[in-house]
Motif scaffolding. Sequence first.
Motif, PDB file in Angstrom:
ATOM      1  N   ALA A 260      35.281 -19.570  -1.161  1.00  0.00           N
ATOM      2  CA  ALA A 260      35.167 -18.911   0.142  1.00  0.00           C
ATOM      3  C   ALA A 260      36.456 -19.049   0.946  1.00  0.00           C
ATOM      4  N   GLY A 261      37.060 -20.244   0.866  1.00  0.00           N
ATOM      5  CA  GLY A 261      38.312 -20.454   1.594  1.00  0.00           C
ATOM      6  C   GLY A 261      39.425 -19.558   1.093  1.00  0.00           C
ATOM      7  N   LEU A 262      39.533 -19.426  -0.237  1.00  0.00           N
ATOM      8  CA  LEU A 262      40.563 -18.549  -0.802  1.00  0.00           C
ATOM      9  C   LEU A 262      40.309 -17.096  -0.413  1.00  0.00           C
ATOM     10  N   ALA A 263      39.038 -16.678  -0.409  1.00  0.00           N
ATOM     11  CA  ALA A 263      38.718 -15.306  -0.006  1.00  0.00           C
ATOM     12  C   ALA A 263      39.138 -15.064   1.439  1.00  0.00           C
ATOM     13  N   LYS A 264      38.898 -16.036   2.291  1.00  0.00           N
ATOM     14  CA  LYS A 264      39.286 -15.948   3.705  1.00  0.00           C
ATOM     15  C   LYS A 264      40.804 -15.800   3.842  1.00  0.00           C
ATOM     16  N   LEU A 265      41.550 -16.610   3.097  1.00  0.00           N
ATOM     17  CA  LEU A 265      43.010 -16.569   3.193  1.00  0.00           C
ATOM     18  C   LEU A 265      43.569 -15.273   2.622  1.00  0.00           C
ATOM     19  N   HIS A 266      43.012 -14.797   1.531  1.00  0.00           N
ATOM     20  CA  HIS A 266      43.449 -13.510   0.983  1.00  0.00           C
ATOM     21  C   HIS A 266      43.240 -12.401   2.016  1.00  0.00           C
ATOM     22  N   LYS A 267      42.128 -12.456   2.715  1.00  0.00           N
ATOM     23  CA  LYS A 267      41.822 -11.438   3.717  1.00  0.00           C
ATOM     24  C   LYS A 267      42.819 -11.501   4.871  1.00  0.00           C
ATOM     25  N   GLU A 268      43.233 -12.712   5.235  1.00  0.00           N
ATOM     26  CA  GLU A 268      44.190 -12.861   6.338  1.00  0.00           C
ATOM     27  C   GLU A 268      45.587 -12.380   5.954  1.00  0.00           C
ATOM     28  N   GLY A 269      45.892 -12.361   4.655  1.00  0.00           N
ATOM     29  CA  GLY A 269      47.123 -11.743   4.187  1.00  0.00           C
ATOM     30  C   GLY A 269      48.381 -12.582   4.260  1.00  0.00           C
ATOM     31  N   ASN A 270      48.259 -13.917   4.364  1.00  0.00           N
ATOM     32  CA  ASN A 270      49.446 -14.775   4.354  1.00  0.00           C
ATOM     33  C   ASN A 270      49.589 -15.361   2.945  1.00  0.00           C
ATOM     34  N   PRO A 271      50.532 -14.866   2.130  1.00  0.00           N
ATOM     35  CA  PRO A 271      50.633 -15.327   0.737  1.00  0.00           C
ATOM     36  C   PRO A 271      50.985 -16.804   0.622  1.00  0.00           C
ATOM     37  N   TYR A 272      51.687 -17.353   1.642  1.00  0.00           N
ATOM     38  CA  TYR A 272      52.074 -18.761   1.580  1.00  0.00           C
ATOM     39  C   TYR A 272      50.850 -19.665   1.704  1.00  0.00           C
ATOM     40  N   LYS A 273      49.927 -19.303   2.585  1.00  0.00           N
ATOM     41  CA  LYS A 273      48.719 -20.104   2.737  1.00  0.00           C
ATOM     42  C   LYS A 273      47.835 -19.989   1.496  1.00  0.00           C
ATOM     43  N   VAL A 274      47.815 -18.807   0.892  1.00  0.00           N
ATOM     44  CA  VAL A 274      47.063 -18.631  -0.349  1.00  0.00           C
ATOM     45  C   VAL A 274      47.626 -19.563  -1.421  1.00  0.00           C
ATOM     46  N   GLU A 275      48.949 -19.592  -1.530  1.00  0.00           N
ATOM     47  CA  GLU A 275      49.580 -20.461  -2.534  1.00  0.00           C
ATOM     48  C   GLU A 275      49.290 -21.930  -2.233  1.00  0.00           C
ATOM     49  N   ASN A 276      49.376 -22.315  -0.949  1.00  0.00           N
ATOM     50  CA  ASN A 276      49.071 -23.701  -0.579  1.00  0.00           C
ATOM     51  C   ASN A 276      47.652 -24.072  -0.992  1.00  0.00           C
ATOM     52  N   ALA A 277      46.713 -23.156  -0.761  1.00  0.00           N
ATOM     53  CA  ALA A 277      45.316 -23.414  -1.107  1.00  0.00           C
ATOM     54  C   ALA A 277      45.135 -23.523  -2.616  1.00  0.00           C
ATOM     55  N   GLU A 278      45.837 -22.666  -3.359  1.00  0.00           N
ATOM     56  CA  GLU A 278      45.715 -22.707  -4.815  1.00  0.00           C
ATOM     57  C   GLU A 278      46.280 -24.010  -5.388  1.00  0.00           C
ATOM     58  N   ARG A 279      47.278 -24.564  -4.713  1.00  0.00           N
ATOM     59  CA  ARG A 279      47.889 -25.816  -5.175  1.00  0.00           C
ATOM     60  C   ARG A 279      47.065 -27.041  -4.762  1.00  0.00           C
ATOM     61  N   ALA A 280      46.200 -26.869  -3.769  1.00  0.00           N
ATOM     62  CA  ALA A 280      45.399 -27.990  -3.274  1.00  0.00           C
ATOM     63  C   ALA A 280      44.388 -28.434  -4.324  1.00  0.00           C
ATOM     64  N   LYS A 281      44.028 -29.716  -4.293  1.00  0.00           N
ATOM     65  CA  LYS A 281      43.059 -30.268  -5.231  1.00  0.00           C
ATOM     66  C   LYS A 281      41.680 -30.328  -4.584  1.00  0.00           C
TER      67      LYS A 281
END
Length: 738
Positions: free
Chosen positions: A147-168
């Motif tokens: 859900a968090g990744l979907a939210k970030l993708h919708k917001e359109g900031n690729p850096y935050k998406v990458e940060n989330a993908e790297r998070a454990k």
Amino acid sequence: MIRVTLPDNKILEMPDGATARDVAAKIGPGLARAALGAKADFGQGMTTLDLAAPLTGDCKLALLTDKSPESLTILRHSTAHVMAEALCKLYPETKLVYGPPVDDGFYYDVDLSKKLTPEDFIKIEAEMAAIVQEDRPFTRYEMTREAGLAKLHKEGNPYKVENAERAKGDTLSFYVTGAEPGKYWEDLCMGTHIPSTGRIGAFKVLNVSGAFLHGDATKQQLQRVYGTAFHNKKDLAEHLTRLEEAKKRDHRKLGQELNLFTIDPMVGSGLILWKPRGAMVRMLLEEHLRTKLFEAGYEPVYTPHIGRLELYRTSGHFPYYRDAQFPPLYETDTARILNELWIAGAEKADDGPISAREQQLLDELKVADTSMWGRLVQPASSTADGKMSSGKRFENGPGMTAANQALIREYLQESDGFLLKPMNCPMHMRIYASEPRSYRDLPVRLAEFGTVYRYEQSGEVSGLTRVRGFTQDDAHLFVTPEQLQEELGSCLKLTRYVLEMLGLNDYRVRIGLHDPNDKKFIKNPQAWAESEAAVRAAAAASGMSGTEEIGEAAFYGPKIDFVVKDCIGREWQLGTVQCDYINPERFNLEYIGRDNRPHRPIMIHRAPFGSMERFVGILIEHFEGAFPTWLAPTQVMIATISEKSVDYARKVTAMLREAGFRVELDDSAEKIGPKKHRARKWKIPFTVVIGEAEANAKTVNLNDREGRTVDNMTLETFVEMLLQHSKPGGEKLAAVKS
């Protein structure tokens, strides 16, 4: 109910779901008002918490107020969020990357087309002040990873998406600068934060610089906006005054002005070219320490700048430090691929499925070395009793098996690669192992000014204090258990001598211990228990008070670091002494004891200066380039007034040089004023003015480095004074005598 143990060992019983704020309130209203955060240990080491975070079970808990050192980190992290919100409001096209607290402040990397300048800081600070004035709470909420990744993708900031993908982990956390999500500004963040924006006492936006995403020059160019924050305006004002003083003392600026060193882009970032004047300072430091080492029974060694990867695999430095090392040089493509495969397999569970990285490497291996590929992926075979053999299968199997690990390691031990030396200790261990040792030979003390290499990220390289090639005043001692405390004590004494001879008398010691829950530390509970007891005992016996910090040990052993405060109040970690029970075991080091049986020595790592580059950089700033006489590149400038005094000035110069002093002569036709000004600019301790009167009387007119006339004296008196000043601490001794 949960049991909460306070720092004074008092135990409070709290209801399930209680927060650190509830604990503070139970203790008293004053603490509830003062608390900013908490440190809690639930049995796996200390971690910081928001006051509003529920306590998940029995724990040890310490509440943080503005008197707690850790509270500044939380305050600055929160202020970074406030600055990020201000930037987003002023420049809506801003894309945030990340904004951590750092030493003395914080920064936020942003992708913004507008080039920020100091003129913009006033607007940013005004917007931040408004957010602080509103005293909005920092509110945390969590979402599932999906859900968090979907939210970030919708917001359109690729850096935050990458940060989330790297998070454990299975969840992502967000912080709202306000009471509820969706109504106020928010940011993807792990925390920790202060209770509300109104708790930010004072802040300042300091500067902006360029930065690359993840420090990779091939990636997006960003702007890094730096700031700082304190609990009150007084502390901020004192910090800003120190920053102004630090600008005057910046070793990068003074290094160029005083012609001490240069960094040439054709040579490479972080690689220092020592010019003659700087090389003289470094050489004097090295020579003085060498004299002390010989007196203390150290033996000099020299080792190469490059060594086999197998050496550093055995020590644990590779692949442990591989992200901070220059890429290895491999003898064959097969060795390169197998080495990466070995690392990829070691980084995940042995019974885990084959990873994408392993598959990629196997595909490369199939092209480079079909024979070796076949040996690694051959299927398991049936045995006589109908069972399957252990096999070495990679494809569709469990991934890296023990058999495959052994096969790869066997190959690498014979056909390996080389690594630019990141540490001197493995080579010193091989020198120890090169001949039989008896208890009568110990302690063995091997010393080397050894140059090592680390591939620091380009954005982290800075002057002399963060470099890619540096020389350590390294020594490694191999001792018996009975000798350990005496030798640790001698190492601590030597480090104290080095600091105090340079007037660095304001220091504290930090005892770095391991965190048993952190995988970076080599697993050997008995070795850690014995080595940590040893460094604690040595620190106590030295009479120095020290703080203990979990997680600050070297990966192979605990250490005692000297943290030095310079003349403007900044702290620097300099000398270090480390106790190591683990590497002698990994390298199978031995000595024959009194019982005629083999025993394992204990190893001490020590470096009083640490890095020569970093140490000289700190000295430049501490002395503002005005080195004490014994360390000054030029000790005396002789300046003539007229042509009539040139012959005498040349004789004085020759005599002083013969006596071993570092002297420059300015016998040009220029007037004496500019000559004295030049000597002051070079921060030369003494300027000797020689005119016709001095030549006739065979005297010298002595000026100090500020340009003030000290005295007229005979040449013999001046030489006697100069001899006194040319010893470490000589200026103080001379002042006492006078």
